[in-house]
Structures are given as C-alpha cells and as structure tokens.
Design an enzyme around this catalytic site. Structure first.
Site, PDB file in Angstrom:
ATOM      1  N   ASP A   8      25.225   8.813  32.237  1.00  0.00           N
ATOM      2  CA  ASP A   8      25.677   9.647  33.335  1.00  0.00           C
ATOM      3  C   ASP A   8      26.929  10.385  32.837  1.00  0.00           C
ATOM      4  O   ASP A   8      27.526   9.989  31.828  1.00  0.00           O
ATOM      5  CB  ASP A   8      26.005   8.770  34.542  1.00  0.00           C
ATOM      6  CG  ASP A   8      26.658   9.543  35.658  1.00  0.00           C
ATOM      7  OD1 ASP A   8      26.078  10.533  36.121  1.00  0.00           O
ATOM      8  OD2 ASP A   8      27.773   9.146  36.059  1.00  0.00           O
ATOM      9  N   ASP A  10      29.775  12.468  35.208  1.00  0.00           N
ATOM     10  CA  ASP A  10      30.954  12.342  36.077  1.00  0.00           C
ATOM     11  C   ASP A  10      31.186  10.893  36.473  1.00  0.00           C
ATOM     12  O   ASP A  10      30.281  10.224  36.996  1.00  0.00           O
ATOM     13  CB  ASP A  10      30.768  13.191  37.340  1.00  0.00           C
ATOM     14  CG  ASP A  10      30.868  14.669  37.056  1.00  0.00           C
ATOM     15  OD1 ASP A  10      31.998  15.170  36.948  1.00  0.00           O
ATOM     16  OD2 ASP A  10      29.816  15.324  36.919  1.00  0.00           O
TER      17      ASP A  10
END
Length: 219
Positions: A8, A10
């Site tokens: 991922d 953020d």
C-alpha cells in the site's frame, strides 16, 4: 515461495494519513467541532465512506473553499518536509537485493503516488503501480491487488501484501494474499482481520518480515 511484496502507499510507505488527520482535527477545533478518530478511520484506505467536510455544510461555499485551500496548503507543506516511514528505504533495498519483485496497490490516484515516490527517490524500486485510475473499485474490494498480481504474472501464494489500514487489509485478504499490517499512529487501534500478521514498524527490515512469515507458516 515468496517472490514479491505488494505495498500500500499512503500510511504504509509514506504516512500522509497522520498529518492529514491532525490537520482536520485542528480545523474542527477552530470551529468548535470534534473529529473522532473512529470516524476518520472508516475512510482510511478507501474513498466515499467519510466526508470530513460534511460538518461544515452550514458554511457558505466560498468559506468552505477558503478552508479547503488553507488546509490543503498546510498539509502539503508538512508532507514536503516529511520523510517516508522509518525503515522503509532499508526494507526496499533489502528486498530488491534479495531478488524480490516490488509493486504498489493503492486507492490513491497515480499522479499523487508518483509525485511522492519521485520526491523521495523511490519510484525505481517498483515494477508496477496499481492505482485508483486503473480499477472500477478501490479497497476494500480486492480488484487493486488482483490487478497488481496480474501485472506481475504471479499467483497470490507467491506474494505478500504490506498494509496499514482495515480497508487495505480486507482487500488483500479477499485477493487471497498473505497480509502483514504495519500500522501508523491513526490506524494502530483498528481491529484487523484475524488472517493478518502484524509488525509494529519497518525497522527490522526484511529479516523481521521473513521471520514473521516463517513463524506463521509453522502454526
């Protein structure tokens, strides 16, 4: 056999989530409002679940736009001065040296992710980026992770997802991936799916990640 790590972005590689929450919380306080962490957490890793501006519906549109612009400028200034999470660079270097392939699966848009990867000189580590622009459904739907796997030409059993949020970990699990959650300050209190593994930080590097996976395989 582990052949790839799918990150991922953020909150995981670059913690944009904590300063964003803190900025909104300060804005709420300025207007006599309270922003609950539990409300904010619902929207982490996805879109359309929590609108922080709904609390300002009573203001004129021109005033809301002024607040948005000020809040955005303050956040961007903080992010420009911030580094990626501790241990991330070392983990990427170690994974690349070990021959692991690297990808990103994120609910954010491509321009946002590329901007910060280039800002931190990390873009070259990643073979592919699966972003909001590439799919119809973002996390917690598994589409982003399935796309990243397809682009890598790998089966879910050959990769591990690295996440920080509930929505992200649900997406990874639904895609059939093993998922290691490395929470940040605003996601630390979340209850993650029981299938996930957890590290409190990246400082242990690839060795700590492999040890966690090996320990789980013995259960």
């Amino acid at each position: 056999m582990l052949r790839a790590l799918i990150f991922d972005f953020d909150g995981t590689i670059f913690d944009t989530e904590t300063p964003e929450f803190e900025n909104y919380r300060a804005l709420y306080r300025e207007h006599g409002l309270v922003l609950e962490l539990s409300d904010w957490q619902r929207g982490i890793g996805t879109w359309g679940v929590f609108d922080p501006w709904a609390a300002f519906a009573h203001l004129e549109e021109i005033e809301r736009e002024r607040l948005r612009a000020r809040n955005h400028a303050r956040l961007m200034g903080q992010l420009e001065r911030s580094d990626v999470r501790p241990g991330v660079r070392e983990l990427l270097e170690q994974a690349q040296a070990a021959g692991l392939r690297l990808a990103i699966a994120t609910s954010s848009d491509r321009n946002w992710v590329q901007r910060w990867l280039e800002h931190h000189d990390l873009r070259a580590y990643f073979e592919t980026l699966a972003t909001q622009d590439d799919v119809q459904h973002v996390k917690p739907d598994p589409e982003l992770y399935r796309l990243a796997l397809a682009r890598l030409g790998l089966d879910a059993s050959e990769a591990v997802a690295i996440e920080d949020s509930l929505n992200g970990s649900l997406a990874a699990v639904r895609a059939g991936l093993r998922c290691v959650v490395v929470p940040n300050p605003v996601t630390r209190s979340l209850r993650f799916p029981p299938e996930t593994l957890r590290l409190e930080g990246f400082e242990g590097g690839l060795e700590a990640l492999r040890a966690l996976l090996a320990e789980d395989a013995l259960k």
